[in-house]
Design an enzyme around this catalytic site. Sequence first.
Site, short mmCIF file in Angstrom:
data_model
loop_
_atom_site.label_atom_id
_atom_site.label_comp_id
_atom_site.label_asym_id
_atom_site.label_seq_id
_atom_site.Cartn_x
_atom_site.Cartn_y
_atom_site.Cartn_z
N HIS A 137 4.68 -1.97 10.79
CA HIS A 137 3.87 -1.86 9.58
C HIS A 137 4.80 -2.15 8.39
O HIS A 137 5.99 -1.89 8.46
CB HIS A 137 3.35 -0.42 9.52
CG HIS A 137 2.41 -0.12 8.41
ND1 HIS A 137 2.83 0.14 7.12
CD2 HIS A 137 1.06 -0.01 8.38
CE1 HIS A 137 1.78 0.40 6.35
NE2 HIS A 137 0.69 0.32 7.09
N ASP A 214 8.82 5.56 13.92
CA ASP A 214 7.63 5.71 13.08
C ASP A 214 6.47 6.10 14.01
O ASP A 214 5.95 5.27 14.75
CB ASP A 214 7.35 4.38 12.36
CG ASP A 214 5.99 4.37 11.65
OD1 ASP A 214 5.26 5.38 11.73
OD2 ASP A 214 5.67 3.33 11.03
N GLN A 217 1.14 6.15 14.40
CA GLN A 217 0.01 5.84 15.28
C GLN A 217 0.19 6.46 16.67
O GLN A 217 -0.48 6.06 17.62
CB GLN A 217 -0.15 4.32 15.43
CG GLN A 217 -0.44 3.59 14.13
CD GLN A 217 -1.86 3.84 13.61
OE1 GLN A 217 -2.72 4.37 14.31
NE2 GLN A 217 -2.11 3.46 12.37
N LYS A 240 -3.67 10.85 9.56
CA LYS A 240 -4.04 10.16 10.81
C LYS A 240 -4.08 11.13 11.99
O LYS A 240 -4.39 10.75 13.11
CB LYS A 240 -3.05 9.02 11.10
CG LYS A 240 -3.07 7.90 10.06
CD LYS A 240 -2.22 6.74 10.53
CE LYS A 240 -1.68 5.89 9.41
NZ LYS A 240 -2.65 5.01 8.76
N CYS A 378 -1.66 -4.31 7.10
CA CYS A 378 -0.31 -4.06 6.55
C CYS A 378 0.75 -4.40 7.60
O CYS A 378 1.78 -3.70 7.70
CB CYS A 378 -0.13 -2.64 6.07
SG CYS A 378 -1.31 -2.17 4.80
N1 C6P Z 1 -1.51 2.32 8.84
C1 C6P Z 1 -3.68 1.32 9.29
O1 C6P Z 1 -4.85 1.08 9.03
P1 C6P Z 1 0.86 6.02 5.23
O2 C6P Z 1 0.12 5.10 4.32
O3 C6P Z 1 2.25 6.30 4.72
O4 C6P Z 1 0.11 7.26 5.56
O5 C6P Z 1 1.01 5.23 6.61
C2 C6P Z 1 1.72 4.03 6.66
C3 C6P Z 1 1.88 3.54 8.08
C4 C6P Z 1 3.15 3.47 8.64
N2 C6P Z 1 3.33 3.10 9.92
C5 C6P Z 1 2.29 2.78 10.71
C6 C6P Z 1 2.55 2.40 12.13
C7 C6P Z 1 0.99 2.81 10.20
O6 C6P Z 1 -0.03 2.49 10.98
C8 C6P Z 1 0.78 3.18 8.84
C9 C6P Z 1 -0.60 3.17 8.24
C10 C6P Z 1 -2.89 2.28 8.40
O7 C6P Z 1 -3.13 0.82 10.26
C11 C6P Z 1 -3.09 1.97 6.96
S1 C6P Z 1 -2.36 0.45 6.49
#
Ligand code: C6P
Length: 420
Positions: A137, A214, A217, A240, A378
């Site tokens: 991401h 990270d 997910q 999430k 993203c």
């Molecule tokens: N992915 C998706 O629709 P934040 O915004 O900090 O809570 O998460 C960022 C982020 C970082 N790493 C991974 C693997 C992610 O999937 C995400 C967020 C969302 O896939 C929103 S773009």
Amino acid sequence: MTAANALKTAAPTSTFDVERYRADFPILANVHPHGKPLIYLDNGASSQMPQQVIDRLVRYQTHEHANIHRGVHTLSETATRAYEHARKQVQHFLNAKEDREIVFTSNVTDSINLVAHGFGRAFVGEGDEVIITHLEHHANIVPWQMLCEEKGAKLKVVPIDDSGALILEAYEKLFSPRTKLVSVTHVSNALGTINPVKEMIEIAHRHGVPIMIDGAQAVQHMPVDVQALDCDFYAFTGHKVFGPTGIGVLYGKAEWLNKMKPFRGGGDMILSVTFEKTTYNAIPFKFEAGTPPIAQAIALGEAVEYVQRIGLDRIAAHEHDLLTYATERLQAIDGVRIYGTAQQKAAVVSFYVNDVHPHDVGTLLNEEGVAVRTGHHCAQPVMQRFGIPATARASFAFYNKFEEVDALAAAIRKVQKLFA
Ligand code: C6P
């Protein structure tokens, strides 16, 4: 559809009582897009909150709210206790050795930036190298790019194959004596690939290099044990994992957190301040400058306990069935192409319907009550790897049911008819 495909697509029978858990999520019954029942398949972007978490937020706001670590009065002590209890709940969730290894941040993006600054400024210099992967991401690309630009360091990228799996032999070859850190996603948000992080951690450590995972997910889909993994850092985001927005977590081994520079300066992260010199607080407070998201941290504690009560092994098994069923149902539709076919996948299906732009697909699915995400997620390098601008993505949670997969498939057929 071929006869073989038709045979394969009967919904599996399951002992997982989805309806029991769905009853905890008021939004699933309260919202009717275009007058249809909501079929929420955008959990990868943000999952919903159960009543238990909403109630915890309300209880905090109505009975416990005050600033923390600062007051001697009853409310401040109550709020401080609740906030520090949430830290212990997260420690237990990740099986971290100590609660001081849990830092509250505002989201996983913030957690990664904390390491890029706190570790990067202390340990990465000119000519050094940071390894990431092609599956990241943007949150796990851009902070490292910024660090490398500033320091004159080099970013190296582990390639993926046509299924969206990492090429592990290539990973091992990227290490050099200048490698200072690896940062890799546990699960790809765009394709669903589950990376072999245990093996990647072992390889990194064989080369004497610390590694960050990270887990944005991952933690909502499978059990994660940071001590068993032996990762140096692990990050995730509250919204999430059935918690609120505005809260994230960084787990870091105490030895690393102690050696790192603070990220943000301000109140609560200091022991003493004079105009000549500031001494910093102990971990984790060194990394929690200013008033933190108190209510959100407390609600996150409730959320992680909620999923633990259900059992992450049971969640993983149900979602595996959902993934298998959804893959079969979508593969059975001529003209649907699935991106991301790795052997190890979380319940994410990224797809294209003929040559219809994914945004049009998403808009039309919404008219049937089906919420999916469309776009590059993203993760533009992943899209570039497959030569596409975007996909439509169905991402599942444990509260999704097989009938919802049927509804998705039916809605896709409707889209095809409109464009036929
Ligand atoms: N992915 C998706 O629709 P934040 O915004 O900090 O809570 O998460 C960022 C982020 C970082 N790493 C991974 C693997 C992610 O999937 C995400 C967020 C969302 O896939 C929103 S773009």
